[in-house]
Design a protein around this motif. Sequence first.
Motif, PDB file in Angstrom:
ATOM      1  N   UNK A  94       0.624  71.823  71.679  1.00  0.00           N
ATOM      2  CA  UNK A  94       0.796  71.128  72.936  1.00  0.00           C
ATOM      3  C   UNK A  94       0.013  71.537  74.183  1.00  0.00           C
ATOM      4  N   UNK A  95       0.918  73.012  74.203  1.00  0.00           N
ATOM      5  CA  UNK A  95       1.726  73.756  75.058  1.00  0.00           C
ATOM      6  C   UNK A  95       0.802  75.054  74.928  1.00  0.00           C
ATOM      7  N   UNK A  96       1.769  75.786  74.793  1.00  0.00           N
ATOM      8  CA  UNK A  96       2.059  77.427  73.599  1.00  0.00           C
ATOM      9  C   UNK A  96       0.345  78.142  73.518  1.00  0.00           C
ATOM     10  N   UNK A  97      -0.223  76.839  72.618  1.00  0.00           N
ATOM     11  CA  UNK A  97      -0.881  76.899  71.517  1.00  0.00           C
ATOM     12  C   UNK A  97      -2.310  75.858  72.192  1.00  0.00           C
ATOM     13  N   UNK A  98      -2.087  75.200  73.138  1.00  0.00           N
ATOM     14  CA  UNK A  98      -3.064  74.713  73.152  1.00  0.00           C
ATOM     15  C   UNK A  98      -4.413  75.066  72.810  1.00  0.00           C
ATOM     16  N   UNK A  99      -4.840  76.372  73.478  1.00  0.00           N
ATOM     17  CA  UNK A  99      -6.049  76.879  73.412  1.00  0.00           C
ATOM     18  C   UNK A  99      -5.901  78.221  72.649  1.00  0.00           C
ATOM     19  N   UNK A 100      -5.198  77.909  71.456  1.00  0.00           N
ATOM     20  CA  UNK A 100      -5.476  78.869  70.554  1.00  0.00           C
ATOM     21  C   UNK A 100      -6.428  78.396  69.182  1.00  0.00           C
ATOM     22  N   UNK A 101      -7.562  79.002  68.949  1.00  0.00           N
ATOM     23  CA  UNK A 101      -8.656  78.695  67.896  1.00  0.00           C
ATOM     24  C   UNK A 101      -7.955  78.076  66.846  1.00  0.00           C
ATOM     25  N   UNK A 102      -8.352  76.867  65.906  1.00  0.00           N
ATOM     26  CA  UNK A 102      -7.725  76.194  64.407  1.00  0.00           C
ATOM     27  C   UNK A 102      -7.676  77.423  63.979  1.00  0.00           C
ATOM     28  N   UNK A 103      -7.479  78.199  63.668  1.00  0.00           N
ATOM     29  CA  UNK A 103      -6.747  79.338  62.434  1.00  0.00           C
ATOM     30  C   UNK A 103      -5.195  79.088  63.075  1.00  0.00           C
ATOM     31  N   UNK A 104      -5.388  79.857  64.409  1.00  0.00           N
ATOM     32  CA  UNK A 104      -4.374  80.879  64.803  1.00  0.00           C
ATOM     33  C   UNK A 104      -3.299  79.562  64.733  1.00  0.00           C
ATOM     34  N   UNK A 105      -3.756  78.148  65.258  1.00  0.00           N
ATOM     35  CA  UNK A 105      -2.832  77.033  65.286  1.00  0.00           C
ATOM     36  C   UNK A 105      -1.914  77.045  64.809  1.00  0.00           C
ATOM     37  N   UNK A 106      -2.872  76.741  63.007  1.00  0.00           N
ATOM     38  CA  UNK A 106      -2.320  76.796  61.813  1.00  0.00           C
ATOM     39  C   UNK A 106      -1.046  78.067  61.566  1.00  0.00           C
ATOM     40  N   UNK A 107      -1.653  79.431  61.570  1.00  0.00           N
ATOM     41  CA  UNK A 107      -0.512  80.365  61.237  1.00  0.00           C
ATOM     42  C   UNK A 107       0.347  80.301  62.235  1.00  0.00           C
ATOM     43  N   UNK A 108      -0.300  80.031  63.478  1.00  0.00           N
ATOM     44  CA  UNK A 108       1.177  80.446  64.523  1.00  0.00           C
ATOM     45  C   UNK A 108       2.530  79.395  64.340  1.00  0.00           C
ATOM     46  N   UNK A 109       2.264  78.291  63.959  1.00  0.00           N
ATOM     47  CA  UNK A 109       2.998  77.126  63.866  1.00  0.00           C
ATOM     48  C   UNK A 109       3.884  77.256  62.750  1.00  0.00           C
ATOM     49  N   UNK A 110       2.837  77.184  61.440  1.00  0.00           N
ATOM     50  CA  UNK A 110       3.679  77.678  60.308  1.00  0.00           C
ATOM     51  C   UNK A 110       4.180  78.624  60.285  1.00  0.00           C
ATOM     52  N   UNK A 111       3.852  79.827  61.096  1.00  0.00           N
ATOM     53  CA  UNK A 111       4.997  80.784  60.145  1.00  0.00           C
ATOM     54  C   UNK A 111       6.103  80.885  60.861  1.00  0.00           C
ATOM     55  N   UNK A 112       5.931  79.870  62.269  1.00  0.00           N
ATOM     56  CA  UNK A 112       7.316  79.541  62.844  1.00  0.00           C
ATOM     57  C   UNK A 112       8.381  78.756  62.488  1.00  0.00           C
ATOM     58  N   UNK A 113       7.563  77.506  62.109  1.00  0.00           N
ATOM     59  CA  UNK A 113       8.403  76.665  60.781  1.00  0.00           C
ATOM     60  C   UNK A 113       9.746  76.885  59.665  1.00  0.00           C
ATOM     61  N   UNK A 114       8.216  78.036  59.259  1.00  0.00           N
ATOM     62  CA  UNK A 114       8.689  78.372  58.206  1.00  0.00           C
ATOM     63  C   UNK A 114      10.015  79.866  58.150  1.00  0.00           C
ATOM     64  N   UNK A 115      10.683  79.983  59.275  1.00  0.00           N
ATOM     65  CA  UNK A 115      11.378  80.718  59.794  1.00  0.00           C
ATOM     66  C   UNK A 115      12.696  79.846  59.871  1.00  0.00           C
ATOM     67  N   UNK A 116      12.447  78.635  59.338  1.00  0.00           N
ATOM     68  CA  UNK A 116      13.734  77.755  60.324  1.00  0.00           C
ATOM     69  C   UNK A 116      14.493  78.049  58.807  1.00  0.00           C
ATOM     70  N   UNK A 117      15.539  77.015  58.730  1.00  0.00           N
ATOM     71  CA  UNK A 117      16.348  77.415  57.235  1.00  0.00           C
ATOM     72  C   UNK A 117      15.756  76.036  56.447  1.00  0.00           C
ATOM     73  N   UNK A 118      15.336  74.982  57.440  1.00  0.00           N
ATOM     74  CA  UNK A 118      14.585  73.664  56.900  1.00  0.00           C
ATOM     75  C   UNK A 118      13.687  74.150  55.751  1.00  0.00           C
ATOM     76  N   UNK A 119      12.937  75.098  56.056  1.00  0.00           N
ATOM     77  CA  UNK A 119      12.500  75.725  54.569  1.00  0.00           C
ATOM     78  C   UNK A 119      13.039  77.010  53.874  1.00  0.00           C
ATOM     79  N   UNK A 120      13.852  77.577  54.729  1.00  0.00           N
ATOM     80  CA  UNK A 120      14.562  78.865  53.683  1.00  0.00           C
ATOM     81  C   UNK A 120      15.514  77.809  52.960  1.00  0.00           C
ATOM     82  N   UNK A 121      16.206  76.457  52.805  1.00  0.00           N
ATOM     83  CA  UNK A 121      16.929  76.826  52.452  1.00  0.00           C
ATOM     84  C   UNK A 121      16.664  75.343  51.144  1.00  0.00           C
ATOM     85  N   UNK A 122      17.038  76.180  49.432  1.00  0.00           N
ATOM     86  CA  UNK A 122      16.701  74.561  48.385  1.00  0.00           C
ATOM     87  C   UNK A 122      18.065  73.921  48.884  1.00  0.00           C
ATOM     88  N   UNK A 123      18.257  73.364  48.921  1.00  0.00           N
ATOM     89  CA  UNK A 123      18.779  72.179  49.413  1.00  0.00           C
ATOM     90  C   UNK A 123      18.698  70.585  48.478  1.00  0.00           C
TER      91      UNK A 123
END
Length: 542
Positions: free
Chosen positions: A513-542
């Motif tokens: 709603x803020x930093x990516x608000x004016x991006x295309x749908x494709x960039x919203x998807x990729x920018x958000x996803x690549x940040x989320x997968x950089x977190x331990x929540x994705x990076x750890x098999x728990x």
Amino acid sequence: MRVKALRIFFVSSGVALLAACSGDPGGGGFLNSTGQVTVTTPSPTNVSAYAAARFLEQASWGPTPQSVQEVQRLGMSGWIDQQFKTAVSVAVAPSYVIDYDDTDRVIRDKAWAFFPKTFYDHTLGGPDQLRQRAAWALYNFIVVGSAGYAYGKVEYYNTLQRGALGSFSDLIRNVTLNPLMGEFLNNNQNRADRPNENYARELMQLFTVGLVKLNPDGSVQRDATGKALETYTQQDVIQATKALSGWNNDSNPFLPQTNRSNYGKPMIAETWQGAHDSSSKSVLGSAISGGQSASQDLDSLIHILVNHPNTAPFVSRRLIQNMVSSNPSPAYLGRISAVFSSSRGDLAQVVKAILLDPEARAGDDPTQQIARNGKMKEPVLAHTNLLRAMGCTQAVADSKNWHSDRVYEAWTQQAYFAPSVFGYFSPGHTAPESLVPAPEQKLITADELRRKASDLTNRMEVKTDFTQAGCEVDLFINAAATSDEALIALINERFFKGALPAPLRLGAKNLLSQDLANQTPQRKFTELLQILISTPTFGVVK
């Protein structure tokens, strides 16, 4: 913007990383009054989508909607049994990989590009997911590095694929006679009159019994002064070297230079006098009769090594570490060691026991996780998890940065190209300060995190690379165009087992709603996803 967003997400998910690395048994484990894990292996009728996806993070190259449904339908044990019956994915090398001009860079690069493409074709679309993951776990300690030519790498991969769910004795025999291994650790140069100890030493140290004596639960045996007891001596290395002498490549002068070792065929025993040492031998206190052939001596040596009391806990620990938990409890390791010993190294039984063990399944209910359990996803595993969750069914071309022969790989870990005989990381590598075993953390470098947090948007500029590989890119783009909530919900389902933590969910909502608000749908998807997968929540098999 990306640095700011990363700071938000790393802070909000830092607790997950600490929990994954913690060795404190009081930090979230749910035990009964006797100290045992109380979890029942799910049946086909009660496997939640979360539990199925978590199981597949351990047993496959990553969950997909289809594989989650399959586990729910069959149950975990049933899915494993079905996988045992699935045909082996092997790499069939074309002629340009077997015979090429090694002095021509373009031709050479094309030959070497075949294996990465085939590897990702198999991991993303191959039906034998369990066998592939087991083979990868084995490669992490039964290693061939960068020796030889392109075809050699293909056939070593095939050796592990074919043997990953069979007899450990058969696997060690086939690895020993693999021509690329013969080149890498020099056993093709080991003769009675010119002994080469390299392979014999690594066979014991890294592949089977290890350096120090172990109890069945993996604890180290020590003398009265507290010093660890050594498993073998230099004399054992000398004797094993004699037992391994006399093998060479099944070569002939008509083979091309790039297949000089005849990589598609096992090494053969040389028959000239002085090739094999046929004297009597003694390895690890067990006798090998004199007068035997090279093949008989090899079988005798393998029998000694595989049945040594160290091998069950040594091999079991490495398989558990590479599939389920970097820091298995002594009880968990003891149970798997018992299966290895009782089955005489039947890897199918061992792998099934690893995956269905109560300690492996304890976290299927996210409220019942044991703090010491879990493992970090090494770059290759994180990359395949990413692509399979996107729906990709074959290797993604890398035309953005290279050309059509190259594929989109895990940047900081090249599959089946470990840097040395010690693999990508030591099994004893520990997390900073906590000193808890976390082998894969060695690969989670600043470069790995930086690429993970910025690479997908760059690659997606050539969208056809992804769509031609079966990736469901438009599904995510359409969700982004629909609403922020729709995109977050889809990412949550595909990449986070439907359990995206509230802080990450809020961070994602604010970012869109803020930093990516004016991006295309494709960039919203990729920018958000690549940040989320950089977190331990994705990076750890728990």
